[in-house]
Design an enzyme around this catalytic site. Structure first.
Site, short mmCIF file in Angstrom:
data_model
loop_
_atom_site.label_atom_id
_atom_site.label_comp_id
_atom_site.label_asym_id
_atom_site.label_seq_id
_atom_site.Cartn_x
_atom_site.Cartn_y
_atom_site.Cartn_z
N ASP A 80 22.66 14.89 12.13
CA ASP A 80 23.32 16.08 11.61
C ASP A 80 23.03 17.20 12.59
OD1 ASP A 80 25.05 16.87 9.31
OD2 ASP A 80 23.63 18.53 9.29
N LYS A 90 30.69 11.82 18.72
CA LYS A 90 29.24 11.79 18.47
C LYS A 90 28.73 10.35 18.61
CE LYS A 90 27.43 14.34 14.75
NZ LYS A 90 26.98 14.32 13.34
N TYR A 101 32.25 22.33 20.25
CA TYR A 101 32.07 23.65 20.85
C TYR A 101 31.66 23.58 22.33
CZ TYR A 101 31.90 24.97 15.89
OH TYR A 101 32.19 25.15 14.56
N ASP A 102 31.63 22.39 22.92
CA ASP A 102 31.15 22.23 24.30
C ASP A 102 31.81 23.20 25.30
OD1 ASP A 102 29.26 20.36 23.70
OD2 ASP A 102 30.43 18.63 24.35
N HIS A 110 20.69 18.93 22.73
CA HIS A 110 19.97 18.79 21.46
C HIS A 110 19.89 17.33 21.04
CE1 HIS A 110 24.24 19.28 21.15
NE2 HIS A 110 24.31 19.08 19.86
N ARG A 111 21.01 16.59 21.22
CA ARG A 111 21.07 15.18 20.79
C ARG A 111 20.21 14.31 21.70
NH1 ARG A 111 26.00 15.43 20.24
NH2 ARG A 111 25.78 15.98 18.06
P1 ITT Z 1 29.37 12.94 10.89
O1 ITT Z 1 28.83 13.79 9.77
O2 ITT Z 1 30.26 11.84 10.41
O3 ITT Z 1 28.30 12.45 11.81
P2 ITT Z 1 30.47 15.46 11.82
O4 ITT Z 1 31.27 15.86 13.01
O5 ITT Z 1 30.96 15.94 10.46
O6 ITT Z 1 30.34 13.86 11.83
P3 ITT Z 1 28.11 17.09 11.51
O7 ITT Z 1 28.31 17.30 10.07
O8 ITT Z 1 26.72 16.83 12.02
O9 ITT Z 1 28.98 15.88 12.06
O10 ITT Z 1 28.73 18.37 12.26
C1 ITT Z 1 28.40 18.63 13.56
C2 ITT Z 1 29.45 19.53 14.18
O11 ITT Z 1 28.77 20.43 15.08
C3 ITT Z 1 30.43 18.74 15.02
O12 ITT Z 1 31.57 18.35 14.27
C4 ITT Z 1 30.76 19.72 16.13
O13 ITT Z 1 31.74 20.63 15.70
C5 ITT Z 1 29.45 20.48 16.31
N1 ITT Z 1 28.61 19.81 17.32
C6 ITT Z 1 27.48 19.07 17.13
N2 ITT Z 1 27.00 18.59 18.28
C7 ITT Z 1 27.84 19.03 19.24
C8 ITT Z 1 27.91 18.87 20.63
O14 ITT Z 1 27.02 18.12 21.29
N3 ITT Z 1 28.89 19.46 21.30
C9 ITT Z 1 29.81 20.22 20.66
N4 ITT Z 1 29.84 20.41 19.35
C10 ITT Z 1 28.87 19.82 18.62
#
Ligand code: ITT
Length: 194
Positions: free
Chosen positions: A70, A12, A150-151, A175-176
């Protein structure tokens, strides 16, 4: 202005940095600054609440304005799950993918939405929020080696998963990418008023 990226997820962080830099926002990870953010407990029930918790904690720890993301995958046939619990749905990315494919085995509706809420917390406590969503469908088997999470099972327009796209292609529709482009507009407006 320099920002810290409030995340422990290296994939991320890489995406956040590579999207922010071309739009003029310099951001460093806590690791690059020699700071350990530790585990910030995500106690919120919404993406917005969790983004705010992470951004505020990182700002307080580093003394720098902080940007937190998030995000998660909302699957319609599962009533929006895994949603805010996407990171905690299973232990590894492979297990998450297999679990989701299993849960959708007998479902006709495979529509899903990646959602991202960004919170930017300034050093005076002011917070700016931005939102991005990308609609798609869940595949029957993983495809592609790029990206993370999940990409490999998330199909967007055309017939490609996020994991089969180049970084540039994913960022243009993810989304990001959408949330960060909105954030840059909001920051430009905010600072043009000072
Ligand atoms: P931080 O809280 O430290 O930022 P995290 O991975 O725990 O890291 P989140 O709580 O926001 O972050 O969880 C987001 C999850 O959703 C992430 O771990 C992936 O499994 C999924 N996810 C989010 N964006 C994604 C993307 O662009 N591609 C694939 N999976 C994604």
């Amino acid at each position: 202005m320099k920002f810290v990226i409030a995340t422990n997820n290296q994939n991320k962080a890489n995406e956040l940095k590579r999207i922010l830099e071309p739009i003029g926002i310099t951001a460093q990870t806590p690791a690059m600054m020699g700071i350990d953010l530790g585990d910030i407990e995500e106690t919120g029930e919404t993406f917005r609440e969790n983004a705010e918790i992470k951004a505020e904690a990182a700002m307080k720890k580093t003394g720098l304005p902080a940007i937190a993301d998030d995000s998660g995958l909302m699957v319609d046939a599962l009533g929006g799950r895994p949603g805010v619990l996407s990171a905690r749905y299973a232990d590894t990315d492979e297990e998450k993918i297999n679990k989701l494919i299993g849960e959708l085995m007998d479902k006709e509706d495979r529509t899903a939405h990646f959602v991202c809420v960004i919170c930017c917390c300034m050093t005076n406590g002011e917070k700016i929020f931005a939102y991005g969503q990308c609609d798609g469908t869940i595949g029957f088997a993983p495809r592609g080696n790029n990206g993370f999470g999940y990409d490999p099972i998330f199909f967007v327009e055309g017939n490609k998963t996020f994991a089969e796209m180049t970084d540039h292609q994913k960022d243009a529709m993810s989304h990001r990418g959408k949330a960060l482009r909105e954030l840059s507009e909001l920051l430009l407006n905010r600072f043009s008023k000072d």
